[in-house]
Enzyme design. Structure first.
Site, PDB file in Angstrom:
ATOM      1  NE  ARG A  97      -1.616  -2.075   3.089  1.00  0.00           N
ATOM      2  CZ  ARG A  97      -1.694  -3.431   2.573  1.00  0.00           C
ATOM      3  NH1 ARG A  97      -2.396  -3.867   1.644  1.00  0.00           N
ATOM      4  NH2 ARG A  97      -0.821  -4.180   3.388  1.00  0.00           N
ATOM      5  CB  THR A  98       3.625   2.503   2.064  1.00  0.00           C
ATOM      6  OG1 THR A  98       2.786   2.000   3.249  1.00  0.00           O
ATOM      7  CG2 THR A  98       4.348   3.683   2.455  1.00  0.00           C
ATOM      8  CE  LYS A 147      26.874  -5.249  -7.091  1.00  0.00           C
ATOM      9  NZ  LYS A 147      27.148  -4.375  -8.337  1.00  0.00           N
ATOM     10  NE  ARG A 201       7.560   0.287   4.741  1.00  0.00           N
ATOM     11  CZ  ARG A 201       6.296   0.062   4.854  1.00  0.00           C
ATOM     12  NH1 ARG A 201       5.869  -1.382   4.257  1.00  0.00           N
ATOM     13  NH2 ARG A 201       5.480   0.865   4.953  1.00  0.00           N
ATOM     14  CG  HIS A 258       4.434   3.918   8.296  1.00  0.00           C
ATOM     15  ND1 HIS A 258       4.468   5.157   7.144  1.00  0.00           N
ATOM     16  CD2 HIS A 258       3.909   3.197   7.841  1.00  0.00           C
ATOM     17  CE1 HIS A 258       4.175   4.403   6.291  1.00  0.00           C
ATOM     18  NE2 HIS A 258       3.568   3.160   6.487  1.00  0.00           N
TER      19      HIS A 258
END
Lengths: 307, 153
Positions: A56-57, A85, A106, A134
Site C-alpha cells: 500500500r505505502t 554488495k 522504507r 511511519h
C-alpha cells in the site's frame, strides 16, 4: 492566515507541529474535493527506495506522484541493489539523491530515514523505518479519524494488538498528543507500548491506560485502531504463536458499541479483524487505505513548495 | 578542627575532576578513554563529601581536559567540577555544563538503531528533569537514562 508548511524532510511525526498536521489534512480534503489542481508535480522525479516489503505505502506514493504529473523510479527489494554488495545506506542515498528531486525510503532499521536525510540535500520522506516511525501513515490515519468523527478532539481512541513493534501505533499516539483525546492501549504485556512512547504521551498530559483485553473498552471507543501481530519482528517464534490470535474482532463483538465507532487498521490484516466486520458501518480500514493517496499528494505538494 | 586533607595525592600538571557521583568514576574513565592514553590516573572512590555525602574523584596527570570534554562528562556527572592544574597551582576551575546535544560519545543501546549498523556519528538530544538526565537518540528516537549507557564511541 494559515502558517506556512516548513518541513523539508518528513522523518518523524515528532517533527510536526499541530499546525503542520492540520495544514496537510486541509490540503488533502481540498484535493479530494477537486478544489486543487492535481498537476502540481510536473517535472518532478522521485525515487522510491524500499529496502523492506510494502504494498500500500509504495503503490499509494507512486499513484500520488503520477496522478500529480510527476514521475518515479526506484526499487521494491533491497536484494536487487548494491546493498547486497555491502554498500552503506548513506552512500546509496547520496548517489540516488543526485539522480532525483526527492527520495521516499522504507528500511528495516530504526533511524534509517533520519540518516538518509543527512546524506542528501534532496527531500527525504520516511515510509517506515524499522519499528520506529511511519509519519505518512499517521497523517492518513488522522485524516480518516477526522473524516469518520468530524473532529480530532474529545475522542476516545483504543489501540489494540502489537503496540511494541507497531510503528504506526507509535507515530499515531505521538500525533494524537496534539489533541484532546483519551487513549486506551490494549496488548499482551510483552507487546505493550514502549516506555519511550508512553513517556511522550504522559509528558503531554494525555490521559491513557494499559489493558490486556478489549472487554469493557470497546464500548467506550469512538475509534479502534487494530494492528497485526508482526511475525517478522518477533525474535521468539513461540512468543509469536502464543499471541498471534489474541485479538480477533468479529461483527458479533460490536453489539453495544457507539454508533459512530470507526475501526481502523493500517493493513495488511491477518486474523485480528474478521471479514464479518467488513460489511458493518464501523469498517473504515479500506477507506483509510484509499485516503493514503490524497494525503500523500497533499504532503508532496507542500514538501515541494507547490502550494 | 576536623582533618581536611584529600585522600589522593596532588598532581603537578593535569586535571582534577571532582564531585563525580559515587560509583561513576570508572564510567568517566571509559568516556574519556583515559586508560588507553598511558597517562597516570589516580582514582578516588566513595570519598566523603559535604554536598554529596559520597563522591568519586579523578586526577589525570599530564592531560588538560577541554571544556568540550568537560561538558560530555556532565552527562554522567552533572555537578562535576573540572580543575586544571599547572605546576601544582589551580589555573582554571569550572563546573561542567550539560550540552543540549551530544555527538559521537555514546553508542546507542538499541541494537536495531541504524547507528549500530552504519558508520554514523551517534547523536543524542539531552534534557534535564530535575536531577535526572534523559538522552534521546536523534536517529531511533528512543530515550535513555544516563545509567542505560554502557558503551562509548
Amino acid at each position: 492566515m494559515a502558517q506556512p508548511f516548513t518541513l523539508k524532510n518528513i522523518i518523524s511525526i515528532a517533527d510536526f507541529s499541530k499546525q503542520d498536521i492540520l495544514t496537510i489534512l486541509k490540503t488533502a480534503r481540498e484535493i479530494q474535493q477537486g478544489k486543487i489542481s492535481l498537476r502540481l508535480l510536473e517535472g518532478v522525479l522521485m525515487a522510491t527506495c524500499f529496502f523492506e516489503a510494502s504494498t500500500r505505502t509504495r503503490l499509494s506514493f507512486e499513484a500520488a506522484i503520477k496522478r500529480m504529473g510527476g514521475d518515479v523510479i526506484g526499487f521494491a527489494d533491497a536484494a536487487v541493489t548494491s546493498t547486497k554488495k555491502g554498500e552503506t545506506l548513506a552512500d546509496s542515498i547520496k548517489i540516488i539523491g543526485q539522480y532525483v528531486d526527492g527520495i521516499i525510503i522504507r528500511h528495516p532499521l530504526d533511524g534509517s530515514a533520519r540518516l538518509a536525510s543527512c546524506a542528501t540535500d534532496k527531500p527525504v520522506i520516511n515510509a517506515g523505518d524499522g519499528s520506529n516511525q511511519h509519519p505518512t501513515q499517521t497523517l492518513l490515519d488522522l485524516y480518516t479519524i477526522k473524516e469518520s468523527q468530524k473532529k480530532l478532539d474529545e475522542l476516545t481512541i483504543v489501540f489494540a494488538g502489537d503496540l511494541k513493534y507497531g510503528r504506526t501505533v507509535h507515530s499515531l499516539a505521538q500525533a494524537l498528543t496534539h489533541f484532546n483525546v483519551r487513549l486506551y492501549f490494549v496488548a499482551p504485556p510483552s507487546l505493550q507500548l514502549p516506555p519511550h512512547i508512553a513517556d511522550d504521551v504522559k509528558g503531554r498530559q494525555i490521559k491513557f491506560s494499559f489493558h490486556d483485553s478489549l472487554d469493557g473498552v470497546l464500548q467506550k471507543a469512538d475509534v479502534v485502531y487494530m494492528t497485526r501481530m508482526q511475525a517478522e519482528r518477533f525474535s521468539d517464534t513461540n512468543e509469536y504463536m502464543r499471541v498471534k490470535n489474541m485479538y480477533e474482532l468479529k461483527a458479533e463483538d460490536l453489539k453495544g458499541v457507539k454508533k459512530n465507532l470507526a475501526i481502523l487498521h493500517p493493513l495488511p490484516r491477518v486474523a485480528e479483524v474478521h471479514t464479518s466486520v467488513d460489511t458493518t458501518p464501523h469498517a473504515w480500514y479500506f477507506r483509510q487505505a484509499n485516503n493514503g493517496v490524497v494525503v500523500r499528494q497533499a504532503l508532496l505538494a507542500h514538501v515541494f513548495g507547490k502550494l | 578542627m576536623p582533618k581536611t586533607t584529600l585522600s589522593v595525592s596532588a598532581i603537578k600538571e593535569g586535571t582534577v575532576i571532582d564531585h563525580i557521583p559515587a560509583g561513576c568514576a570508572s564510567r568517566i574513565i571509559s568516556l574519556l578513554h583515559l586508560t588507553s592514553q598511558q597517562k597516570q590516573v589516580t582514582v578516588g572512590f566513595n570519598l566523603p563529601s559535604k554536598s554529596m555525602k559520597r563522591k568519586d574523584l579523578l586526577k589525570v596527570e599530564g592531560r588538560e581536559i577541554t571544556e568540550q570534554e568537560g561538558n560530555r562528562i556532565a552527562v554522567l556527572a552533572p555537578k562535576a567540577t573540572i580543575v586544571i592544574i599547572k605546576n601544582y597551582t589551580i589555573v582554571k576551575k569550572y563546573i561542567a555544563k550539560t550540552p543540549k546535544e551530544i555527538q559521537n560519545v555514546f553508542v546507542c543501546p538499541h541494537p536495531q538503531c541504524i547507528t549500530n549498523h552504519e558508520q554514523a556519528e551517534t547523536r543524542f538530544a539531552v534534557s534535564t528533569h530535575g536531577i535526572h538526565l534523559s538522552l534521546r537518540c536523534v536517529y531511533c528516537e528512543r530515550t535513555y537514562q544516563d545509567s542505560d549507557i554502557r558503551e562509548y564511541c
